[in-house]
Design a protein around this motif. Structure first.
Motif, PDB file in Angstrom:
ATOM      1  N   SER A 156      91.891 -14.704 -15.213  1.00 25.00           N
ATOM      2  CA  SER A 156      92.815 -14.417 -14.086  1.00 25.00           C
ATOM      3  C   SER A 156      92.450 -14.581 -12.754  1.00 25.00           C
ATOM      4  O   SER A 156      91.281 -14.185 -12.591  1.00 25.00           O
ATOM      5  CB  SER A 156      93.640 -13.336 -14.356  1.00 25.00           C
ATOM      6  N   GLY A 157      92.945 -15.416 -12.044  1.00 29.00           N
ATOM      7  CA  GLY A 157      92.482 -15.402 -10.541  1.00 29.00           C
ATOM      8  C   GLY A 157      93.610 -14.938  -9.671  1.00 29.00           C
ATOM      9  O   GLY A 157      94.344 -14.234  -9.890  1.00 29.00           O
ATOM     10  N   GLY A 158      93.716 -15.648  -8.453  1.00 29.55           N
ATOM     11  CA  GLY A 158      94.795 -15.457  -7.657  1.00 29.55           C
ATOM     12  C   GLY A 158      94.342 -14.840  -6.165  1.00 29.55           C
ATOM     13  O   GLY A 158      95.082 -15.156  -5.271  1.00 29.55           O
ATOM     14  N   ASP A 159      93.357 -14.169  -6.029  1.00 35.68           N
ATOM     15  CA  ASP A 159      92.742 -13.987  -4.834  1.00 35.68           C
ATOM     16  C   ASP A 159      91.069 -14.329  -5.191  1.00 35.68           C
ATOM     17  O   ASP A 159      90.942 -15.326  -5.897  1.00 35.68           O
ATOM     18  CB  ASP A 159      92.760 -12.487  -4.492  1.00 35.68           C
ATOM     19  N   ASN A 160      90.203 -13.677  -4.339  1.00 31.65           N
ATOM     20  CA  ASN A 160      88.934 -14.219  -4.352  1.00 31.65           C
ATOM     21  C   ASN A 160      87.973 -13.507  -5.540  1.00 31.65           C
ATOM     22  O   ASN A 160      86.978 -13.901  -5.661  1.00 31.65           O
ATOM     23  CB  ASN A 160      88.212 -13.941  -2.952  1.00 31.65           C
ATOM     24  N   LEU A 161      88.650 -12.875  -6.383  1.00 30.60           N
ATOM     25  CA  LEU A 161      88.322 -12.406  -7.647  1.00 30.60           C
ATOM     26  C   LEU A 161      88.601 -12.936  -8.751  1.00 30.60           C
ATOM     27  O   LEU A 161      89.839 -13.360  -8.660  1.00 30.60           O
ATOM     28  CB  LEU A 161      88.498 -10.921  -7.572  1.00 30.60           C
ATOM     29  N   ILE A 162      87.789 -13.145  -9.710  1.00 32.05           N
ATOM     30  CA  ILE A 162      88.227 -13.517 -11.155  1.00 32.05           C
ATOM     31  C   ILE A 162      87.892 -12.309 -12.027  1.00 32.05           C
ATOM     32  O   ILE A 162      87.041 -11.752 -12.118  1.00 32.05           O
ATOM     33  CB  ILE A 162      87.227 -14.861 -11.735  1.00 32.05           C
ATOM     34  N   LYS A 163      89.077 -12.058 -12.827  1.00 29.09           N
ATOM     35  CA  LYS A 163      89.104 -10.915 -13.643  1.00 29.09           C
ATOM     36  C   LYS A 163      89.269 -11.251 -15.255  1.00 29.09           C
ATOM     37  O   LYS A 163      89.771 -12.386 -15.571  1.00 29.09           O
ATOM     38  CB  LYS A 163      90.087  -9.987 -13.391  1.00 29.09           C
ATOM     39  N   LEU A 164      88.300 -10.879 -16.019  1.00 30.66           N
ATOM     40  CA  LEU A 164      88.126 -11.294 -17.598  1.00 30.66           C
ATOM     41  C   LEU A 164      88.778  -9.963 -18.250  1.00 30.66           C
ATOM     42  O   LEU A 164      88.523  -8.860 -17.850  1.00 30.66           O
ATOM     43  CB  LEU A 164      86.798 -11.474 -17.833  1.00 30.66           C
ATOM     44  N   TRP A 165      89.663 -10.453 -19.270  1.00 31.60           N
ATOM     45  CA  TRP A 165      90.487  -9.462 -20.211  1.00 31.60           C
ATOM     46  C   TRP A 165      90.465  -9.542 -21.524  1.00 31.60           C
ATOM     47  O   TRP A 165      90.305 -10.957 -21.762  1.00 31.60           O
ATOM     48  CB  TRP A 165      92.111  -9.557 -19.706  1.00 31.60           C
ATOM     49  N   ASP A 166      90.420  -8.790 -22.368  1.00 32.05           N
ATOM     50  CA  ASP A 166      90.411  -8.734 -23.620  1.00 32.05           C
ATOM     51  C   ASP A 166      91.851  -9.112 -24.223  1.00 32.05           C
ATOM     52  O   ASP A 166      92.786  -8.183 -23.895  1.00 32.05           O
ATOM     53  CB  ASP A 166      89.890  -7.354 -24.529  1.00 32.05           C
ATOM     54  N   ALA A 167      92.048 -10.247 -24.734  1.00 32.31           N
ATOM     55  CA  ALA A 167      93.300 -10.627 -25.082  1.00 32.31           C
ATOM     56  C   ALA A 167      93.932  -9.815 -26.076  1.00 32.31           C
ATOM     57  O   ALA A 167      95.318  -9.708 -26.184  1.00 32.31           O
ATOM     58  CB  ALA A 167      93.160 -12.211 -25.553  1.00 32.31           C
ATOM     59  N   ALA A 168      93.199  -9.345 -27.090  1.00 27.47           N
ATOM     60  CA  ALA A 168      93.769  -8.384 -27.981  1.00 27.47           C
ATOM     61  C   ALA A 168      94.270  -7.058 -27.526  1.00 27.47           C
ATOM     62  O   ALA A 168      95.336  -6.604 -27.975  1.00 27.47           O
ATOM     63  CB  ALA A 168      92.739  -8.320 -29.167  1.00 27.47           C
ATOM     64  N   THR A 169      93.497  -6.224 -26.646  1.00 24.93           N
ATOM     65  CA  THR A 169      93.801  -5.124 -26.270  1.00 24.93           C
ATOM     66  C   THR A 169      94.072  -4.999 -24.909  1.00 24.93           C
ATOM     67  O   THR A 169      94.956  -4.025 -24.516  1.00 24.93           O
ATOM     68  CB  THR A 169      92.501  -4.341 -26.188  1.00 24.93           C
ATOM     69  N   SER A 170      94.291  -6.330 -23.977  1.00 26.38           N
ATOM     70  CA  SER A 170      94.674  -6.284 -22.674  1.00 26.38           C
ATOM     71  C   SER A 170      93.675  -5.372 -21.697  1.00 26.38           C
ATOM     72  O   SER A 170      94.373  -5.010 -20.528  1.00 26.38           O
ATOM     73  CB  SER A 170      96.246  -5.612 -22.500  1.00 26.38           C
ATOM     74  N   GLN A 171      92.571  -5.006 -22.253  1.00 27.02           N
ATOM     75  CA  GLN A 171      91.971  -4.329 -21.337  1.00 27.02           C
ATOM     76  C   GLN A 171      90.960  -5.186 -20.535  1.00 27.02           C
ATOM     77  O   GLN A 171      90.556  -6.121 -20.701  1.00 27.02           O
ATOM     78  CB  GLN A 171      90.917  -3.411 -22.303  1.00 27.02           C
ATOM     79  N   HIS A 172      90.642  -4.298 -19.353  1.00 26.92           N
ATOM     80  CA  HIS A 172      89.835  -5.417 -18.443  1.00 26.92           C
ATOM     81  C   HIS A 172      88.592  -5.203 -18.799  1.00 26.92           C
ATOM     82  O   HIS A 172      87.967  -4.186 -19.106  1.00 26.92           O
ATOM     83  CB  HIS A 172      89.961  -4.679 -16.889  1.00 26.92           C
ATOM     84  N   ILE A 173      87.665  -6.224 -18.741  1.00 30.05           N
ATOM     85  CA  ILE A 173      86.446  -6.261 -19.354  1.00 30.05           C
ATOM     86  C   ILE A 173      85.360  -6.368 -17.939  1.00 30.05           C
ATOM     87  O   ILE A 173      84.418  -5.463 -17.885  1.00 30.05           O
ATOM     88  CB  ILE A 173      86.207  -7.744 -20.121  1.00 30.05           C
ATOM     89  N   GLN A 174      85.535  -7.442 -17.212  1.00 32.83           N
ATOM     90  CA  GLN A 174      84.645  -7.294 -16.083  1.00 32.83           C
ATOM     91  C   GLN A 174      85.545  -8.066 -14.733  1.00 32.83           C
ATOM     92  O   GLN A 174      86.321  -8.861 -15.190  1.00 32.83           O
ATOM     93  CB  GLN A 174      83.455  -7.841 -16.291  1.00 32.83           C
TER      94      GLN A 174
END
Length: 671
Positions: A156-174
């Motif tokens: 996901s984006g939206g600002d100057n950061l990109i966040k990666l998420w685990d689709a199964a648990t919705s946990q933020h990865i990095q």
């Protein structure tokens, strides 16, 4: 066919002003065109507003395809308030039947002005739904977002950061953090190992998903990079910029292979599934096809009247879909460039579009803060007439839907099942759905069954069956206990059934209660006691154990009452015998008493007029000679004492005889 007519009592002599006001609100909402302010049925005084009133309103707006701007219905039976939020109906308290009514509305297929069918609307975004994508299981995600091909990771984006998420648990990865401007576009490679991002900082970056490291920074655009894409084999990256350019890059070296001049701000880019065509959409509403091998322009598509914000090829590559600032979605034939259809369902710009993995639906995201799902399969008029009839009137005994129509959805089924509960159950019902691919039917006990494991369909089936259980329980509490067959039963419903069966003290001929998952136990009766079969569940076991303990206590109490009844009967018999004995004794006493009285009367008659009682006698000491008056007085007293009467009579007779003897002796002495 089971029917449950809705009756509203309207006796003029007993209706208050509050009642008339509520009736008018319901009548307006369920029989007329809705005003611009929407539907309001509000509580007034003690006037009841029932679930049947809610069902009448929803049936009306469904059958007439009315889209009210707002809706508020305050039910009193049950105490639930239903309101419309972003076009969806919500309830402030849980109730199975209310929830099914809301499900019928919230999942209904909606046709736009061109006859295109929206089968789902996701509302409630706080900001613009910039982009949409689907996971392999069909889950829809929106915002500046991309989903890896196997659905394991969401970026996901939206600002100057990109966040990666685990689709199964919705946990933020990095978090990936090397852009200096807003991240506007994201794309995964086909193997999910590479992520490409486009930013307002005029660059595109290539990331290693596993390590989170930026492998390449692609520089060369003179303005914002609005869109990025990766070829199916992952070897080529495409970027589209507001500098009018579409660039082709090597994903391994970052070298710019070629630049294609679109001639206007380029806002979107997409690559065909075979990697042969790259499509670009621009600020002037124009879409262009480019040969990926040569960079040559091969086709121009005109039809949009404003910015083309997004593009997506179908999985088979035969069609292209586009979303525009002009609020429309268009589908194009790739081979001919012909426009297939236009979808007009959003209130603002369509910012993102995507195909489902089976190519039968299109997802769209808009600045109206909604995401929508559209079916691109045709719906026949005959099918629509059949569904509308089943959703708006009492059903025929056999309500089977011919599976020949290619587009029947879960929303159609929800409307039909809702109407079944509101107006009556058919003798038989089967329906074949295309999305999801499933067959649905009513079994002999009028519970819904399906051969699909689709989660949304299972939710609807379970909800209908829970409503059926509630209805059966309501009937069970109002009538004699007969057969009891329930499915997807909750613990609360199980307690109700057991309580009702126990209170009736009559075991049903057939009792089969199938518990809802995860228990799935089956409860039956044997010898007047409940038994559970199948998977063990502590709650079910506790309910049954308590019920059986109570049943045994009731049986013991019944036996004790029967024994007490026998003792009482024996005592009653003994009392009867005693009473009869007393009566016999009393009868005998009466006979004896009458004989003594007769003897005394005869003696009295004999003595009456005797010379001894009439001659003048000297007055010597009478000694033991009783006077007649004294004897008569004593006899009178004896009559007033029944228990001593016989003995007293005999004593009087003895006294009289003794006196007579004394007199005889005196007479003899005188003579």
């Amino acid at each position: 066919m089971d029917t449950h007519p809705v009756v509203r009592i309207e006796a003029a002599f007993s209706r208050s002003n509050d009642c008339r006001t509520v009736d008018a609100q319901i009548r307006t909402a369920s029989t007329k065109r809705i005003s611009r302010r929407g539907i309001q049925v509000l509580k007034r005084g003690e006037t009841p507003i029932t679930i049947q009133d809610l069902e009448k309103v929803i049936q009306h707006i469904l059958s007439k395809s009315i889209e009210p701007r707002g809706l508020t219905i305050e039910l009193t039976e049950p105490a639930v308030t239903v309101t419309m939020v972003y076009g969806k109906l919500e309830a402030d308290h849980e109730n199975n039947r209310v929830e099914l009514a809301l499900e019928a509305w919230n999942t209904r297929p909606i046709m736009d002005i061109d006859g295109n069918v929206c089968i789902m609307t996701l509302a409630g975004h706080d900001n613009t739904a910039i982009d949409v994508a689907t996971t392999p299981d069909g889950t829809i995600v929106s915002a500046p977002m991309a989903v890896s091909p196997y659905g394991s990771t969401i970026a996901s984006g939206g600002d100057n950061l990109i966040k990666l998420w685990d689709a199964a648990t919705s946990q933020h990865i990095q978090t990936l953090s090397e852009h200096t401007g807003c991240v506007w576009s994201l794309a995964f490679s086909s193997d999910g190992r590479t992520l490409v991002s486009g930013s307002w900082d005029d660059t595109a970056k290539v990331w290693d998903v596993e390590t989170g490291q930026c492998r390449l920074t692609l520089t060369g655009h003179d303005d914002c990079v609005a869109s990025v894409a990766i070829s199916p084999d992952g070897s080529i990256i495409y970027s589209a910029g507001w500098d009018y350019k579409v660039k082709q890059w090597s994903s391994s070296t970052g070298e710019c292979i070629r630049t294609m001049d679109h001639g206007d701000f380029v806002c979107s880019v997409a690559v065909s599934p075979d990697g042969a065509i790259v499509a670009s959409g621009s600020d002037n509403g124009c879409i262009k096809f480019w040969d990926c091998a040569t960079g040559q322009l091969t086709r121009t598509l005109d039809g949009h009247t404003n910015v083309v914000w997004s593009l997506a090829f179908s999985p088979d590559g035969r069609t292209l879909v586009s979303g525009s600032e002009d609020k429309t979605i268009k589908q194009w034939d790739v081979a001919t460039g012909a426009q297939i259809m236009t979808i007009s369902g959003h209130d603002c710009s369509v910012i993102g579009v995507a195909f489902s993995r089976d190519g039968t639906t299109i997802m769209s995201g808009s600045s109206d803060k909604t995401a929508k799902v559209w079916s691109i399969l045709p719906r026949t008029p005959e099918f629509l007439v059949t569904v509308n009839e089943l959703c708006s009137s009492p059903v025929a005994p056999d309500a089977d839907i011919d599976p020949g129509d290619p587009t029947s959805f879960t929303g159609d089924l929800a409307c039909i099942l809702f109407n079944f509960l509101a107006t009556g159950l058919p003798r038989s019902f089967t329906m074949t759905l295309t999305r999801p691919a499933a067959r649905v039917w009513l079994d002999d006990n009028k519970f819904a069954k399906t051969d699909s494991d689709d989660a949304e369909l299972a939710k609807l089936i379970n909800l209908f069956n829970e409503c059926r259980c509630d209805h059966i329980l309501a009937d069970l509490c109002l009538s004699a206990v007969s057969d009891v067959v329930l499915v997807n039963t909750t613990f609360g419903q199980l307690r109700q059934v057991i309580s009702r069966v126990a209170s009736s003290q009559v075991a049903p001929q057939d009792l089969r209660i199938t518990m809802a998952a995860p228990s799935s136990s089956v409860i039956r009766m044997s010898g007047g006691l409940f038994e559970a079969e199948g998977p063990q569940n502590d709650v079910v076991d506790a309910i049954i154990s308590q019920a059986n303990s109570n049943a045994r206590l009731r049986a013991e109490l019944s036996d004790a009452r029967a024994a007490l009844s026998e003792v009482t009967a024996a005592l009653s018999g003994a009392r009867t015998e005693v009473a009869e004995a007393k009566a016999t004794i009393s009868s005998l006493q009466t006979i004896v008493k009458f004989a003594a009285v007769d003897h005394a009367a005869e003696l009295s008659a004999t003595l009456e007029g005797h010379p001894l009682f009439s001659i003048s006698m000297p007055t010597p000491d009478s000694g033991n000679i009783p006077s007649p008056a004294g004897l008569i007085s004593r006899l009178g007293q004896a009559r007033r004492q029944p228990e001593r009467r016989v003995a007293e009579y005999e004593a009087v007779i003895d006294q009289a005889r003794a006196g007579i003897k004394v007199l005889h002796d005196r007479i003899a002495a005188v003579s």
